[in-house]
Scaffold this motif. Structure first.
Motif, PDB file in Angstrom:
ATOM      1  N   ILE A  51       5.162   7.201   0.878  1.00 56.22           N
ATOM      2  CA  ILE A  51       5.389   6.118   1.838  1.00 56.22           C
ATOM      3  C   ILE A  51       4.849   4.813   1.273  1.00 56.22           C
ATOM      4  O   ILE A  51       3.689   4.739   0.858  1.00 56.22           O
ATOM      5  N   ASN A  52       5.694   3.794   1.282  1.00 54.55           N
ATOM      6  CA  ASN A  52       5.266   2.438   0.943  1.00 54.55           C
ATOM      7  C   ASN A  52       5.075   1.681   2.250  1.00 54.55           C
ATOM      8  O   ASN A  52       6.020   1.559   3.038  1.00 54.55           O
TER       9      ASN A  52
ATOM     10  N   PHE B 214      -3.969  13.702  -0.714  1.00 55.82           N
ATOM     11  CA  PHE B 214      -3.306  12.456  -0.377  1.00 55.82           C
ATOM     12  C   PHE B 214      -3.865  11.382  -1.297  1.00 55.82           C
ATOM     13  O   PHE B 214      -5.076  11.259  -1.466  1.00 55.82           O
ATOM     14  N   TYR B 215      -2.967  10.622  -1.877  1.00 58.72           N
ATOM     15  CA  TYR B 215      -3.379   9.556  -2.788  1.00 58.72           C
ATOM     16  C   TYR B 215      -2.982   8.229  -2.145  1.00 58.72           C
ATOM     17  O   TYR B 215      -1.801   7.971  -1.899  1.00 58.72           O
ATOM     18  N   LEU B 216      -3.985   7.406  -1.857  1.00 56.22           N
ATOM     19  CA  LEU B 216      -3.761   6.093  -1.262  1.00 56.22           C
ATOM     20  C   LEU B 216      -4.036   5.040  -2.322  1.00 56.22           C
ATOM     21  O   LEU B 216      -5.078   5.080  -2.989  1.00 56.22           O
TER      22      LEU B 216
ATOM     23  N   MET C  34       0.851  -1.162   0.000  1.00 55.70           N
ATOM     24  CA  MET C  34       0.000   0.000   0.000  1.00 55.70           C
ATOM     25  C   MET C  34       0.900   1.229   0.000  1.00 55.70           C
ATOM     26  O   MET C  34       1.952   1.231   0.616  1.00 55.70           O
ATOM     27  N   LYS C  35       0.435   2.261  -0.667  1.00 54.39           N
ATOM     28  CA  LYS C  35       1.266   3.441  -0.849  1.00 54.39           C
ATOM     29  C   LYS C  35       0.443   4.704  -0.556  1.00 54.39           C
ATOM     30  O   LYS C  35      -0.716   4.800  -0.943  1.00 54.39           O
ATOM     31  N   LEU C  36       1.085   5.654   0.119  1.00 56.09           N
ATOM     32  CA  LEU C  36       0.471   6.951   0.406  1.00 56.09           C
ATOM     33  C   LEU C  36       1.377   8.030  -0.169  1.00 56.09           C
ATOM     34  O   LEU C  36       2.569   8.086   0.145  1.00 56.09           O
TER      35      LEU C  36
END
Length: 183
Positions: free
Chosen positions: A12-13, A48-50, A1-3
């Motif tokens: 952030i991974n 923010f892209y999740l 998952m990545k933010l």
């Protein structure tokens, strides 16, 4: 998952069961990021892209934010509903006891109604486990537990009751030691 957030240069991974720490030393930047995280959580900010495997994910659905660890609500409505559902499932194994409780309750209510003979009184005979649990204030024990246990219980419960895959604790390392975090 990545933010990802390009405005704040955050990329952030996340890996499962691995703690990720974001350190923001600039106070003004820290305020903005926390404010933006909170706004994103309530759908008022979209920077923010999740994602997971290239697929966009709903921030409020997959992220839970704890702004203040000292006011963690182990018995919020969401958690209470989950606890009642678990308890109801377990209680379904005890049909005889349920019938006995209902019968005794009806007898008790009939006696009360006969004592207040100056008026007609009705009551509901439909048995609800949720009402039964509320009557006895059935809840997760949250008194006399230390902060670490409270956080641990919260994490366990949230992982069971929600789709949240990321739990964000603001300033957690200011109050919990590294050793406590690893427990």
């Amino acid at each position: 998952m990545k933010l990802v957030n390009t405005e704040h240069q955050i990329n952030i991974n996340f890996s499962e069961n691995v703690q990720t720490v974001l350190v923001i030393e600039n106070f003004n930047e820290f305020q903005k990021i926390i404010m933006h995280l909170q706004e994103q959580y309530i759908n008022q900010y979209d920077k923010f892209y999740l994602s997971e495997n290239g697929r966009s994910l709903s921030f409020p659905k997959f992220v839970d934010i704890v702004m203040d660890i000292f006011t963690l609500q182990l018995n919020s409505k969401k958690i209470q509903n989950y606890l009642y559902r678990l308890a109801s499932d377990a209680a379904n194994e005890f049909e005889t006891e349920k019938s006995d409780i209902l019968s005794a309750s009806i007898t008790f209510m009939d006696k009360i109604c006969s004592e207040i003979n100056c008026m007609e009184v009705d009551y509901d005979t439909i048995f609800s486990y949720n009402d039964f649990f509320k009557l006895f204030n059935f809840k997760i024990r949250d008194s006399d537990i230390d902060l670490t246990e409270r956080i641990s219980t919260y994490i366990k419960v949230i992982s069971e009751i929600s789709d949240a895959k990321i739990l964000v604790f603001i300033n957690l390392k200011s109050f919990i030691s590294s050793q406590q975090l690893s427990e």
